[in-house]
Design an enzyme around this catalytic site. Structure first.
Site, PDB file in Angstrom:
ATOM      1  N   MET A 156     -27.105 -53.332 -24.163  1.00 27.31           N
ATOM      2  CA  MET A 156     -27.675 -51.828 -23.404  1.00 27.31           C
ATOM      3  C   MET A 156     -29.090 -52.087 -23.556  1.00 27.31           C
ATOM      4  SD  MET A 156     -27.464 -48.829 -22.341  1.00 27.31           S
ATOM      5  CE  MET A 156     -28.722 -47.610 -22.488  1.00 27.31           C
ATOM      6  N   ASN A 195     -20.318 -58.676  -0.157  1.00 27.18           N
ATOM      7  CA  ASN A 195     -20.759 -57.487   0.645  1.00 27.18           C
ATOM      8  C   ASN A 195     -22.465 -57.652   0.896  1.00 27.18           C
ATOM      9  OD1 ASN A 195     -20.490 -56.964  -2.410  1.00 27.18           O
ATOM     10  ND2 ASN A 195     -22.281 -55.614  -1.764  1.00 27.18           N
ATOM     11  N   VAL A 218     -14.161 -55.076 -14.314  1.00 29.79           N
ATOM     12  CA  VAL A 218     -14.872 -53.800 -13.814  1.00 29.79           C
ATOM     13  C   VAL A 218     -14.097 -52.690 -13.975  1.00 29.79           C
ATOM     14  CG1 VAL A 218     -13.929 -54.478 -11.559  1.00 29.79           C
ATOM     15  CG2 VAL A 218     -16.210 -53.110 -11.880  1.00 29.79           C
ATOM     16  N   CYS A 273     -21.047 -49.035 -15.717  1.00 25.66           N
ATOM     17  CA  CYS A 273     -20.603 -49.675 -17.122  1.00 25.66           C
ATOM     18  C   CYS A 273     -19.947 -48.674 -18.029  1.00 25.66           C
ATOM     19  CB  CYS A 273     -21.791 -49.908 -17.959  1.00 25.66           C
ATOM     20  SG  CYS A 273     -22.410 -51.304 -17.529  1.00 25.66           S
ATOM     21  N   GLU A 314     -24.827 -56.062  -5.519  1.00 31.75           N
ATOM     22  CA  GLU A 314     -24.725 -54.756  -5.982  1.00 31.75           C
ATOM     23  C   GLU A 314     -26.282 -54.136  -6.431  1.00 31.75           C
ATOM     24  OE1 GLU A 314     -21.808 -56.151  -6.299  1.00 31.75           O
ATOM     25  OE2 GLU A 314     -21.438 -54.834  -4.817  1.00 31.75           O
ATOM     26  N   THR A 346     -20.397 -65.602 -12.521  1.00 36.32           N
ATOM     27  CA  THR A 346     -19.212 -65.603 -13.309  1.00 36.32           C
ATOM     28  C   THR A 346     -18.283 -66.388 -12.750  1.00 36.32           C
ATOM     29  OG1 THR A 346     -18.412 -63.662 -11.406  1.00 36.32           O
ATOM     30  CG2 THR A 346     -19.603 -62.895 -13.559  1.00 36.32           C
ATOM     31  N   ASP A 405     -18.938 -52.379   0.467  1.00 41.32           N
ATOM     32  CA  ASP A 405     -18.664 -53.556  -0.305  1.00 41.32           C
ATOM     33  C   ASP A 405     -17.218 -54.218  -0.187  1.00 41.32           C
ATOM     34  OD1 ASP A 405     -18.953 -54.885  -2.817  1.00 41.32           O
ATOM     35  OD2 ASP A 405     -18.220 -53.378  -3.792  1.00 41.32           O
ATOM     36  N   TRP A 407     -10.804 -60.391  -7.335  1.00 42.78           N
ATOM     37  CA  TRP A 407     -10.834 -61.866  -7.820  1.00 42.78           C
ATOM     38  C   TRP A 407      -9.692 -62.385  -8.229  1.00 42.78           C
ATOM     39  CZ3 TRP A 407      -9.572 -62.795 -12.511  1.00 42.78           C
ATOM     40  CH2 TRP A 407      -9.314 -61.906 -13.474  1.00 42.78           C
ATOM     41  N   GLY A 432     -24.582 -60.645  -7.353  1.00 37.88           N
ATOM     42  CA  GLY A 432     -25.803 -59.477  -7.456  1.00 37.88           C
ATOM     43  C   GLY A 432     -25.849 -58.713  -6.304  1.00 37.88           C
ATOM     44  N   LYS A 465     -10.790 -58.303   0.616  1.00 42.61           N
ATOM     45  CA  LYS A 465     -10.714 -57.118   0.105  1.00 42.61           C
ATOM     46  C   LYS A 465     -10.626 -55.793   0.852  1.00 42.61           C
ATOM     47  CE  LYS A 465     -14.332 -55.959  -3.863  1.00 42.61           C
ATOM     48  NZ  LYS A 465     -15.698 -55.596  -3.850  1.00 42.61           N
TER      49      LYS A 465
HETATM   50 CA    CA Z   1     -19.370 -56.423  -4.169  1.00 39.01          CA
END
Ligand code: CA
Length: 723
Positions: A687, A296, A579, A647, A219, A201, A341, A429, A217, A368
């Site tokens: 989806m 993370n 998010v 989501c 997560e 992103t 995270d 971000w 990625g 964070k």
């Molecule tokens: Ca993260």
């Protein structure tokens, strides 16, 4: 007449008067996924940016040639025609409607009168920076099923430009070079293995004929890395892995031989440990170093990743590498042994400061984890760290060791706990800015608590959500009370931080968290948007609000400014998504029918207008009867939280971007629901089928849970005393 409100599909329609003046001959050429209007306002060679030009970027402040304007990522503009005395006259010059309907996180790049922007799904647009007319559009046709691997929406933060090319990193891991004049692809490389759940992103950065990009990625379980490619042809030049590989095999570098000693357990069998560097990068031409922030740990819970032991290098760190070779120079780990995270991917801002009478080359990050770090960027030594928001997990950072002093039971060993900050971060971000004139850092800060708990049933599954974490509100004793407490403790504010004094200079409070990135200017201004759809300017010295306008959509992206024909413009992206909209619908007012994302551009005396969207709250349709047993509903809730929450939101409350399932007719349609969940009937919308993880019984239970939530929402609306 809506002023200069341009749309992507204006191609082929009559052009605006301004567009006609610039484009004596307009031609429409369709070439694959590129739409081109040739000959429109791109003079003296498009995007002719090189090392000399970027080194001397301050000599042409009318351009914004790199993501953070300069390699320092200060996001400070020397332009001052728009200033504290006249900013009240700022009005819309033009707007451009993007063709995708998800979050907008782009910072535009402007070179010699042309603006390059991206929208979600990694689509690139070249616009006439004076009029907003579309010059070309490039759609990399990202497969929509990639969206399953994008934790935080299918967004894109922008392009890099260099020697006539525009570089975009697509969500599916491709790095693509486009001809800046035509938008035609020049080359494309896969920077990630398409079989693994990587996404990109972030915006690429370019220096010395190298284009660099990281990935996301963590997560899902990946091994993070940054790669440099030859800007001319895409040949790989170097790669720096942010986590070690299988400890029984030789590591790729001496740095990883050092890092592997800080790990235990079988992280390398769970996708690679995480550490994905998905956003910030800064290049220092004097020291020839590239700095980047890393993500993370994967999974989040350190007990499942590294037996709960070790620092786990280079997770949650700022890493410096040699810009030519990618060799390790130094690192500073903001969160040793991350288990929350706590990405350290926030803006890495370079500046020269005088500290204790000594001139220092520093880098600054509001991580964070809630601490603001000032680091000597020549050697990675900590100069200071102070909390800029509430930090329940750690009391302070020990200046001698540079390590946080944890307090209480922050590693949730004794059961689920609410921790501040959370995975949303004290800062995320949304880019910060630094003004050399005021000496202050302008920081989009927030207090957002989160629930953490070890998921006792965790087992790694390739390509699935793999946090080993029980983030369910209902894992706490009273889920409704916890939800209210969390909502009430959320705060959002623009903080002006004095990095030398290590304290806040002033703050401007917002209605809630998750507000926009900032820009500081020599006109004595700070610009920032808000989640509730405003775009604001403040006095940079004291935070006095000087100007506000309604964007009719969340303004989260980093603003920027540029000049064309002697006039200063201020630009920002706006749109619902990111998010917070996916998971935290409960903290938002249901936003009705939001418009697609837009690029909004303002100037002094601008008179264009925006079409106002219909924001009427939509009523919950009458749901099917809530007939399932409490046990099935509870099972469905747990399964929903594991696979759907990321989501579709906590408690199935949508944020208005991805369908709110309580409103869906499919919850009363067993065949249709299973078709979507188990067969992938809506794959083209992103989806995908969950047949590899969910059974028909699971789908039934999820549907029963959704019917239960829909009945609750419907009853609340129908109740005469409902507020
Ligand atoms: Ca993260």
């Amino acid at each position: 007449m809506t002023g200069a409100h341009g749309k992507e599909n204006d191609v082929g329609k009559p052009m605006s008067r301004a567009g006609k003046l610039l484009c004596a001959v307009a031609a429409v050429a369709l070439a694959g996924t590129v739409v081109t209007l040739s000959g429109c306002g791109q003079g003296k060679g498009a995007a002719q940016v090189d090392q000399a030009r970027l080194l001397a970027a301050d000599k042409e402040p009318g351009n914004w040639m790199s993501h953070g304007r300069t390699w320092s990522e200060q996001r400070f503009s020397p332009l001052d025609k728009v200033n504290a005395s006249n900013v009240g006259n700022l009005g819309l010059a033009w707007s451009f409607q993007l063709s995708t309907n998800r979050g907008v996180e782009v910072t535009p790049v402007v070179v010699d009168g042309t603006m390059y922007v991206t929208s979600s799904w990694s689509v690139v647009y070249a616009l006439n920076a004076k009029t907003g007319a579309l010059l070309w559009k490039y759609d990399p046709q990202v497969p929509r099923e990639t969206g399953k691997f994008a934790c935080c929406d299918v967004v894109n933060r922008g392009v890099a430009v260099w020697k006539g090319k525009v570089y975009v990193a697509a969500l599916d891991g491709r790095l693509i070079a486009l001809d800046a004049k035509s938008g035609q692809p020049a080359w494309s490389v896969n920077t990630t293995d398409p079989k693994l759940p990587y996404t990109i992103t972030g915006a690429p950065r370019v220096f010395k004929d190298k284009v660099v990009i990281g990935n996301g990625g963590s997560e899902y379980g990946v091994r993070g890395y940054v790669t440099a490619y030859d800007a001319a042809d895409g040949k790989q030049l170097w790669r720096f892995y942010t986590t070690p590989g299988d400890p029984s095999k030789p590591q790729e570098s001496k740095a990883l031989e050092m890092a592997v000693k800080t790990w235990q357990g079988d992280w390398f069998k769970q996708g690679g440990g995480g550490g994905s560097p998905w956003d910030s990068m800064s290049y220092d031409p004097d020291l020839n170093m590239l700095y980047f922030g890393t993500g993370n740990g994967a999974p989040w819970d350190q007990t499942s990743r590294s037996k709960g032991q070790g620092d786990n290098l280079f997770l949650s760190s700022i890493v410096a590498v040699d810009a030519d070779t990618g060799e390790y120079r130094w690192h500073y780990q903001t969160t040793p042994g991350d288990t929350w995270d706590f990405d350290s991917t926030q803006t890495v801002t370079l500046a020269d400061l005088t500290i204790d009478g000594q001139p220092r080359k520093v880098l600054m990050q509001a991580a964070k984890n809630g601490f603001f770090y000032v680091i000597d960027r020549t050697n990675g030594k900590l100069l200071s760290a102070h909390n800029y928001v509430t930090t329940s997990w750690a009391s302070s950072v020990d200046p001698a060791t540079g390590r946080p002093i944890e307090q209480g039971d922050p590693r949730y060993k004794k059961g689920p706990a609410i921790v501040m900050p959370s995975s949303f971060g004290g800062h995320n971000w949304h880019p910060q800015s630094f003004s050399p004139k005021t000496g202050l850092v302008y920081l989009p800060a927030q207090d957002v608590p989160g629930v953490y708990g070890t998921d006792d049933k965790y087992a790694y599954k390739n390509g699935e959500w793999n946090t080993a974490n029980d983030t369910r509100l209902n894992s706490l004793p009273d889920d409704k009370k916890a939800r209210a407490a969390m909502k009430n403790s959320m705060r959002g504010m623009l903080v002006a931080w004095d990095p030398v004094a290590g304290k806040e200079a002033w703050r401007a409070e917002h209605k809630g968290p998750w507000n926009g990135g900032t820009m500081a200017t020599a006109g004595g201004l700070v610009f920032q948007g808000t989640l509730d759809g405003k775009f604001n300017a403040y006095d940079a010295s004291n935070g006095k609000p000087l100007w506000t306008t309604d964007a009719y959509a969340a303004v989260l992206a980093g603003p920027m400014t540029y000049e064309v024909d002697g006039e200063q413009y201020v630009a920002v992206g706006a749109g619902f998504g990111s998010v917070f909209y996916l998971v935290a619908g409960f903290a938002l007012d249901h936003p009705g029918n939001p418009e697609n994302g837009r690029i909004l551009v303002y100037k002094l005396g601008g008179t264009a207008t925006l079409p106002k969207p219909d924001m009427t709250k939509i009523a919950v349709p009458k749901p099917p009867a809530d007939a399932a047993s409490a046990q099935i509903v509870a099972t469905g809730h747990a399964t929903y939280n594991k696979y759907c929450l990321v989501c579709h939101g906590y408690n199935a409350i949508g944020g208005g971007v991805i369908p709110d399932l309580r409103y869906s007719s499919l919850i009363g349609d067993d065949t249709g629901f299973k078709g979507v969940v188990l067969r992938g009937d809506r794959k083209s919308n992103g989806m995908v089928s969950f047949a590899s993880t969910l059974s028909a019984t699971d789908a039934d239970a999820i549907r029963a849970y959704l019917i239960h939530e829909a009945n609750g929402a419907y009853a609340a609306e129908q109740a005469p005393a409902a507020k």
